[in-house]
Design an enzyme around this catalytic site. Structure first.
Site, PDB file in Angstrom:
ATOM      1  N   ASP A   1      -4.950   3.629  -6.015  1.00 16.81           N
ATOM      2  CA  ASP A   1      -4.912   2.328  -6.684  1.00 16.81           C
ATOM      3  C   ASP A   1      -4.640   1.182  -5.709  1.00 16.81           C
ATOM      4  OD1 ASP A   1      -5.373   3.306  -9.332  1.00 16.81           O
ATOM      5  OD2 ASP A   1      -3.309   4.028  -9.370  1.00 16.81           O
ATOM      6  N   SER A   2      -3.620   1.334  -4.858  1.00 18.77           N
ATOM      7  CA  SER A   2      -3.328   0.262  -3.903  1.00 18.77           C
ATOM      8  C   SER A   2      -4.402   0.183  -2.818  1.00 18.77           C
ATOM      9  CB  SER A   2      -1.947   0.451  -3.279  1.00 18.77           C
ATOM     10  OG  SER A   2      -1.829   1.693  -2.631  1.00 18.77           O
TER      11      SER A   2
ATOM     12  N   CYS B   1      10.011   9.852  -6.481  1.00 15.74           N
ATOM     13  CA  CYS B   1       9.500  10.027  -5.121  1.00 15.74           C
ATOM     14  C   CYS B   1      10.503  10.647  -4.162  1.00 15.74           C
ATOM     15  CB  CYS B   1       9.002   8.687  -4.578  1.00 15.74           C
ATOM     16  SG  CYS B   1      10.316   7.466  -4.296  1.00 15.74           S
TER      17      CYS B   1
ATOM     18  N   CYS C   1      13.345   0.266  -8.430  1.00 14.66           N
ATOM     19  CA  CYS C   1      12.652   0.036  -7.159  1.00 14.66           C
ATOM     20  C   CYS C   1      11.779  -1.213  -7.262  1.00 14.66           C
ATOM     21  CB  CYS C   1      11.807   1.253  -6.803  1.00 14.66           C
ATOM     22  SG  CYS C   1      10.962   1.119  -5.212  1.00 14.66           S
TER      23      CYS C   1
ATOM     24  N   MET D   1       0.844  -1.193   0.000  1.00 18.93           N
ATOM     25  CA  MET D   1       0.000   0.000   0.000  1.00 18.93           C
ATOM     26  C   MET D   1       0.885   1.251   0.000  1.00 18.93           C
ATOM     27  SD  MET D   1      -3.012  -1.239   2.632  1.00 18.93           S
ATOM     28  CE  MET D   1      -4.086   0.158   2.233  1.00 18.93           C
ATOM     29  N   SER D   2       0.811   2.001  -1.094  1.00 20.91           N
ATOM     30  CA  SER D   2       1.657   3.186  -1.260  1.00 20.91           C
ATOM     31  C   SER D   2       1.048   4.436  -0.660  1.00 20.91           C
ATOM     32  CB  SER D   2       1.906   3.421  -2.751  1.00 20.91           C
ATOM     33  OG  SER D   2       0.685   3.765  -3.392  1.00 20.91           O
ATOM     34  N   GLY D   3      -0.227   4.374  -0.301  1.00 23.36           N
ATOM     35  CA  GLY D   3      -0.925   5.567   0.152  1.00 23.36           C
ATOM     36  C   GLY D   3      -1.715   6.234  -0.957  1.00 23.36           C
TER      37      GLY D   3
END
Length: 350
Positions: A12-13, A192, A96, A7-9
């Site tokens: 979508d996630s 990022c 990444c 979960m990236s925040g």
């Protein structure tokens, strides 16, 4: 099924986790703490971690933060700086994915006894054959199969991409209907670990020497301008390189760090018919190379138009001329007969 969701925040996630919960899976959310420095873009800020944690709370699922900042610095940030110092243009998101999201995180998934890993990438996994296939997402404008093109069949076998069957509008609608706090959160657009204020230049200046250089016309050998940072020039770039005698914007065709110069040409003369790729970087989804000279499709940037080519002696030979592509970029390979299916990838060599 016991599934770990990265979960990236972002929305979508968040929706990926929500869909898996609704399908009855035993879901746990994990956010990677990747960057220790300041960040106001992408998926590395404190606010992003907070958003992921709050969505997990809304979904009533366990949530953990995994600190991978040291590995991120080793595999992503340091190579990013070094590549620019060599006149290359790396893709940190792909590295990444390669080393952390589908390297270290998959190892963690297995070690902690999960059955699968899920992410919010817009791509699909087709499982109706003997081995899984990576396929473009339903929403062509948001397709992210390019940044996943280095994955192999073994990795795909334990990966779930729940939002790949949805358009971005459908993803946001799902989040809105369920009151997820990320429903209208903008998509991340930039690297990022680079702040929007100082930008790429400020980031590189803090970590390496910035090199001024000459702008040289490739056809005449004349010096036609100057740039104050060779490291910020990428092949194919037109901005900041001036115009020729006919008022046509010049195009960067070579960055030579040793000679401290950029070679430029006209848009027409800058086009290329082939590219070298690094043989050590070549990956095949099913571990079996395409035959030499077999036609396939390649995509050379995240949202560029795919082009047809052949692989001959570690060189991509294009069926029609293309614009220059910077060393360090990834070439994603797709099946000529099934142009949505990823078959492999490689990195563009110097």
């Amino acid at each position: 099924m016991k599934i770990m969701v990265a979960m990236s925040g972002g929305v979508d996630s968040s929706v990926a986790a929500s869909l898996l919960c609704e399908q009855g899976h035993d879901v746990t959310g994990v956010t990677l703490k990747l960057w220790d420095g300041p960040s106001d873009t992408g998926c590395c800020s404190v606010a992003d971690v907070d958003d992921a944690q709050r969505v997990a709370s809304q979904l009533k699922i366990p949530f953990h933060v995994a600190n991978m900042s040291e590995a991120f610095n080793t595999h992503v940030v340091e190579p990013y700086v070094e590549a620019h110092a060599q006149g290359q243009t790396p893709n940190p998101c792909i590295e990444c994915n390669r080393h952390l999201k589908f390297g270290s995180l998959l190892e963690m998934m297995d070690r902690l006894g999960f059955d699968a890993l899920a992410t919010g990438h817009h791509a699909r996994i087709r499982r109706d054959g003997a081995t899984p296939e990576l396929v473009r997402g339903v929403d062509n404008k948001k397709d992210q199969s390019y940044v996943l093109s280095m994955l192999n069949a073994q990795q795909l076998s334990v990966l779930h991409l729940p939002v790949g069957e949805m358009t971005k509008d459908e993803v946001r609608q799902h989040a809105l209907q369920r009151g997820l706090r990320t429903s209208m959160k903008p998509d991340s657009q930039d690297v990022c670990f680079i702040q929007s204020g100082p930008g790429r230049r400020g980031f590189l200046e803090d970590r390496s020497q910035i090199t001024p250089g000459h702008v040289v016309d490739r056809e005449t050998g004349d010096v036609v301008g100057e740039v104050d940072a060779l490291e910020l020039i990428t092949l194919g770039q037109r901005q900041g390189l001036g115009v020729d005698a006919e008022g046509i914007k010049r195009v960067a065709v070579k960055v030579d760090m040793k000679k401290k110069q950029i070679m430029v040409s006209t848009p027409e003369k800058s086009q290329i018919n082939e590219l070298s790729i690094s043989p050590d970087s070549i990956t095949w989804v099913h571990g079996v190379p395409l035959g030499e000279g077999v036609q396939f499709i390649t995509q050379l940037r995240a949202h560029s138009e795919p082009v047809t080519c052949r692989l001959v002696s570690n060189r991509l030979i294009f069926d029609a001329p293309i614009n220059p592509v910077a060393p360090g970029q990834t070439a994603a390979f797709y099946d000529a007969a099934q142009p949505d299916v990823v078959v492999g990838s490689a990195m563009v060599a110097v």
